[in-house]
Design a protein around this motif. Structure first.
Motif, short mmCIF file in Angstrom:
data_model
loop_
_atom_site.label_atom_id
_atom_site.label_comp_id
_atom_site.label_asym_id
_atom_site.label_seq_id
_atom_site.Cartn_x
_atom_site.Cartn_y
_atom_site.Cartn_z
N VAL A 114 -17.60 31.94 -27.22
CA VAL A 114 -18.69 32.23 -28.15
C VAL A 114 -19.57 33.30 -27.52
CG1 VAL A 114 -20.65 31.29 -29.42
CG2 VAL A 114 -18.63 29.86 -28.99
N ARG A 115 -19.88 34.31 -28.33
CA ARG A 115 -20.77 35.37 -27.85
C ARG A 115 -21.62 35.86 -29.01
NH1 ARG A 115 -19.38 41.07 -24.73
NH2 ARG A 115 -21.14 40.97 -23.27
N GLY A 116 -22.91 35.67 -28.93
CA GLY A 116 -23.79 36.06 -30.02
C GLY A 116 -23.48 35.25 -31.26
N GLU A 117 -23.31 35.93 -32.39
CA GLU A 117 -23.03 35.27 -33.66
C GLU A 117 -21.54 35.14 -33.93
OE1 GLU A 117 -25.42 33.92 -35.53
OE2 GLU A 117 -26.75 34.53 -33.90
N GLY A 118 -20.71 35.49 -32.97
CA GLY A 118 -19.26 35.45 -33.17
C GLY A 118 -18.57 34.61 -32.13
N ALA A 119 -17.30 34.38 -32.35
CA ALA A 119 -16.49 33.60 -31.42
C ALA A 119 -15.04 34.02 -31.57
CB ALA A 119 -16.64 32.10 -31.69
N VAL A 120 -14.24 33.72 -30.56
CA VAL A 120 -12.80 33.91 -30.64
C VAL A 120 -12.13 32.72 -29.99
CG1 VAL A 120 -12.78 35.33 -28.52
CG2 VAL A 120 -10.84 35.42 -30.13
N GLN A 121 -11.21 32.11 -30.74
CA GLN A 121 -10.41 31.02 -30.20
C GLN A 121 -9.11 31.60 -29.67
OE1 GLN A 121 -7.94 28.12 -32.52
NE2 GLN A 121 -9.65 26.76 -32.06
#
Length: 243
Positions: free
Chosen positions: A106-113
């Motif tokens: 999670v970074r800021g308002e976004g994320a990557v799984q």
């Protein structure tokens, strides 16, 4: 959960190169739905554009320092993550085996799984995965658009989910896949990461990953083993999920 604090570290370079918002409750709820989509596969289609890996993600053989701790990376088994500023890292456990199954950044308002799989020596792994993702999304009434983006062929999807109160919601997700030497790295970009125009911070985290494939023979599509970090560097803090 692990949170990065302090000054930003820059992503590793290869060893030879040194001198609109989501409607469904944000990255957390999207990560839960993305975890249900399987990913493994075969070679990239002939003529298919390949993503440029010169800025990452990397193979462990391509970085100057393979030791995660001394290079400022967090060791998560099959992947190492460069400790950029503003990161939260969540290792998701398989409810049946109790083993780590995915990593959500999670970074800021976004994320990557992130998940990583074994692939044929000749490369590939992403084409068949796209077919399985498409089937999974559309079978539940969702939509899938296949586009050429920053990571080659991407799937931009809208899934129709149900929130905790039983209300129908729409969730945008962006699936990307990167083929490396005998591995395929899959990312599901969520929140601001699902929109290319607002995804730079999340993409930087995804590109900073280094894959540790290992020499064990594995069938194509088998997930590579993730793990909880044994040593958490002083530049990060470990916090409980309710903080």
């Amino acid at each position: 959960m692990i949170r990065r604090k302090g000054k930003r570290s820059q992503p590793d370079k290869p060893a030879g190169d040194q001198p609109d918002e989501v409607a469904a409750g944000g990255p957390d709820s999207a990560a839960d739905s993305a975890a249900d989509v399987a990913a493994h596969g075969a070679d990239t289609a002939p003529g298919e554009p390949m993503p440029d890996r010169s800025e990452g993600p990397f193979d462990i053989s391509e970085v100057a320092d393979p030791d995660a701790s001394s290079a400022g990376r967090l060791d998560l088994g099959a992947v190492q993550l460069t400790l950029l500023d503003g990161l939260e890292v969540r290792v998701e456990m398989d409810p049946d085996s109790g083993e780590p199954a995915a990593v959500t950044i999670v970074r800021g308002e976004g994320a990557v799984q992130v998940r990583v799989f074994a692939a044929p020596r000749s490369g590939g792994g992403w084409r068949e995965a796209r077919g399985e993702i498409r089937s999974s999304i559309t079978s539940d009434g969702g939509t899938v658009d296949e586009v050429t983006g920053r990571f080659g062929v991407e799937l931009h999807t809208t899934a129709f989910l149900t929130d905790e109160q039983g209300n129908p919601v729409q969730q945008r997700m962006r699936f990307v896949g990167v083929d490396g030497p005998r591995w395929m790295l899959q990312g599901v970009l969520l929140g601001s990461g699902a929109v290319p125009e607002t995804s730079d911070a999340v993409e930087e985290a995804f590109r900073s990953l280094t894959v540790v494939r290992g020499d064990t023979a594995m069938p194509p599509g088998a997930p590579l083993q993730l793990s909880l970090p044994e040593d958490v560097p002083g530049s990060v803090e470990q916090v409980s999920d309710d903080e």
